[in-house]
Design an enzyme around this catalytic site. Structure first.
Site, short mmCIF file in Angstrom:
data_model
loop_
_atom_site.label_atom_id
_atom_site.label_comp_id
_atom_site.label_asym_id
_atom_site.label_seq_id
_atom_site.Cartn_x
_atom_site.Cartn_y
_atom_site.Cartn_z
N ASP A 1 0.85 -1.20 0.00
CA ASP A 1 0.00 0.00 0.00
C ASP A 1 0.89 1.25 0.00
O ASP A 1 1.66 1.47 0.94
CB ASP A 1 -0.91 -0.03 1.24
N THR B 1 -3.12 5.42 -4.12
CA THR B 1 -2.03 6.13 -3.43
C THR B 1 -0.70 5.93 -4.13
O THR B 1 0.11 6.85 -4.22
CB THR B 1 -1.93 5.65 -1.97
N THR B 2 -0.46 4.73 -4.65
CA THR B 2 0.80 4.47 -5.38
C THR B 2 0.75 5.19 -6.72
O THR B 2 1.73 5.81 -7.14
CB THR B 2 0.98 2.96 -5.59
N ASP C 1 -9.18 -0.41 1.59
CA ASP C 1 -9.08 0.26 0.29
C ASP C 1 -10.30 -0.05 -0.56
O ASP C 1 -10.90 0.84 -1.17
CB ASP C 1 -7.81 -0.16 -0.45
#
Length: 536
Positions: free
Chosen positions: A68, A101-102, A394
């Site tokens: 994550d 997020t990545t 998520d």
């Protein structure tokens, strides 16, 4: 003569100990820091992304294994200011939509990698920013025009939600069981009936078994035990939720000074304390309840009094548990008991003790908030459980956002390629240096499918060129099939993403990259000197 002397001795404006990096040096420092952050997390991108082991520097040396992006960047100590901007933007993406997020960190770093090349060609940062701003508008418009909305058809919309959950989980530890967990996440979010209050979905982690043993349960689970000699099952429960000390039936001799003539006087004091506690329990019982849940300890004597009156008493319920319990049962947390008529009690149809693995939990079913449910995660190690919780969170966040913003787009790099082609089209019509910034923007977008293919061990150059050709022919739903190492129609594969997540990632990444690109001076303040040093 004075001027010559002044030029020989430069004037210090900054305080002694302060540092300043100017122009190219400052810009290079920013670019290097931001690109390094992107390189750190880009190997975790996509369905075949790798995990990172994070070891804390504390004495316990706790270990996290995760892919994550937000968790990795939050846990890594970063000193570079531009790197911190990317960490913050990743955190905002996590808070806002829960996933991507990545993607946002990698896209921002790729934009800055392209900007570095343009600046080396003597193109001014403001020209690059101007080109990017026009490019992002076109990219967002292309993304919106290809978004699909099936919210009018409940069955089709549920299928879209399941596909989104499956796509989100395919890059996580739950990928082996993505069918099960996708269904579980969709069922949990649809129970919310559009409220999007994820506090109603409780996640409990229990060591033992395998991830396959995880399940979704209606109602609420409290990881506590029922008091001694008290009923283990109550129907039509009326619950008083409290945060009050219930441990005053014994004198706290330690730290206090009691002066008495004889031991009998101590016994009298204890009796007085007991009477006070009995009065408090009587006040609680006047609320006409059959279940009392307290955030603090309940000592043996009040516990016995509750048992004598047939009331189930549960002690030491952690604050998050008490807050959530008050929410789902429709009650309020109280600390004083003088006015029962003003207190709002929690209600549920059944309270009973159940076993999960070797642990006993208290199950509240038929709660006032019908949307409430609990997910019980099972796993072999604590690290697996923690990562499973992050992955599920998520998926739940993305689904809850999709229920609000019902548009969906197709994944597998198809949306990035779609936006890149739209930006290239604008670049071809734009005269001047701005067109170079637009082309760089399109190249940065195409880097995302390239990284996804690289992480899976396939020939990224071949696959991305095939994908680009397919999109040029008008096959805009084509993307990367990472199971077979080829390009394929994302609609038939069911690889679906939330429009809101993708749009937020695009906008946030461009804003972060623009902020770093504007920097031409880095000033570090002088460290504060200790008084002793100043005296010397």
């Amino acid at each position: 003569m004075a001027n010559e002397q002044g030029s020989m001795n430069p004037i210090n404006i900054l305080k002694y100990g302060a540092e300043e990096e100017k122009a190219e040096s400052a810009r290079m420092s920013s670019f290097v820091g931001a690109i390094a952050i992107g390189d750190l997390v880009k190997t975790t991108l996509g369905p075949k992304g790798m995990d990172k082991i994070l070891i804390s520097s504390s004495r316990s040396e706790s270990i996290q294994i995760t892919n994550d992006g937000a968790t990795i960047l939050r846990s890594v100590g970063i000193d570079n200011p531009a790197g911190k901007v990317l960490v913050d933007i990743s955190k905002v993406q996590d808070d806002e939509v829960g996933d991507g997020t990545t993607t946002v960190a990698v896209l921002a770093s790729e934009l800055l990698r392209e900007a570095e090349k343009l600046i080396a060609c003597k193109i001014h940062p403001q020209t690059i920013i101007l080109g990017w701003r026009k490019a992002v508008k076109v990219a967002e418009k292309a993304l919106a025009s290809h978004a699909v909305d099936h919210s009018s058809n409940a069955e089709k919309f549920k299928e879209d939600l399941t596909n989104i959950a499956r796509t989100t989980l395919s890059s996580k530890i739950l990928t082996q069981h993505k069918e099960k967990f996708a269904k579980l996440a969709v069922d949990a979010v649809l129970r919310l009936k559009g409220s999007c209050d994820l506090n109603a979905i409780q996640v409990i982690k229990k060591l033992g078994g395998s991830l396959e043993d995880s399940f979704l349960d209606e109602g609420f689970l409290l990881d506590k035990k029922i008091g001694v000699n008290q009923p283990k099952r109550i129907e039509n429960a009326k619950i008083l939720i409290a945060n009050t000390p219930m441990d005053a039936d014994k004198i706290k001799v330690f730290g206090s000074k009691v002066k008495v003539d004889s031991v009998a006087k101590v016994a009298e004091l204890e009796v007085a304390e007991k009477e006070k506690m009995k009065d408090k329990v009587d006040l609680i019982l006047k609320h006409d309840i059959n279940c009392f849940i307290n955030r603090q300890l309940i000592y043996n004597y009040p516990e016995q009094l509750f048992a004598d009156n047939g009331v189930m008493a549960i002690e030491h319920a952690d604050f998050e548990g008490v807050e959530r319990l008050a929410l789902v049962t429709g009650g309020e947390i109280v600390s004083t008991f003088g006015k029962p008529e003003l207190v709002k009690l929690g209600k549920c149809k059944l309270i009973e003790e159940i076993m999960i693995g070797e642990d006993k939990l208290i199950h509240f079913s038929g709660v006032a908030m019908g949307e409430a449910c609990s997910v019980v995660l099972r796993g072999a190690t604590q690290q697996i459980l923690d990562e499973a919780e992050r992955s599920l969170h998520d998926a739940l966040c993305v689904l809850s956002q999709t229920v609000k913003e019902t548009k969906i787009i197709y994944g597998g790099g198809s949306s990035e390629m779609l936006m890149a082609n739209a930006v290239n089209g604008l670049a071809a019509q734009t005269p001047g240096k701005e067109s170079m910034a637009m082309e760089a923007f399109a190249h940065a977008l195409r880097q995302l499918p390239t990284i996804i293919a690289d992480n899976a061990g396939f020939d990224s150059s071949e696959l991305v060129s095939q994908l680009r050709a397919a999109h040029t022919e008008g096959k805009t739903n084509f993307g990367l099939d990472m199971d077979n190492g080829c390009i394929a129609d994302m609609v038939s594969l069911g690889i679906t993403e939330s429009f809101k997540v993708k749009r937020q990632a695009l906008i946030s990444a461009v804003e972060a990259a623009e902020m770093v690109l504007r920097v031409d001076d880095i000033i570090r303040a002088a460290p504060r000197r200790r008084e002793r040093d100043e005296c010397m």
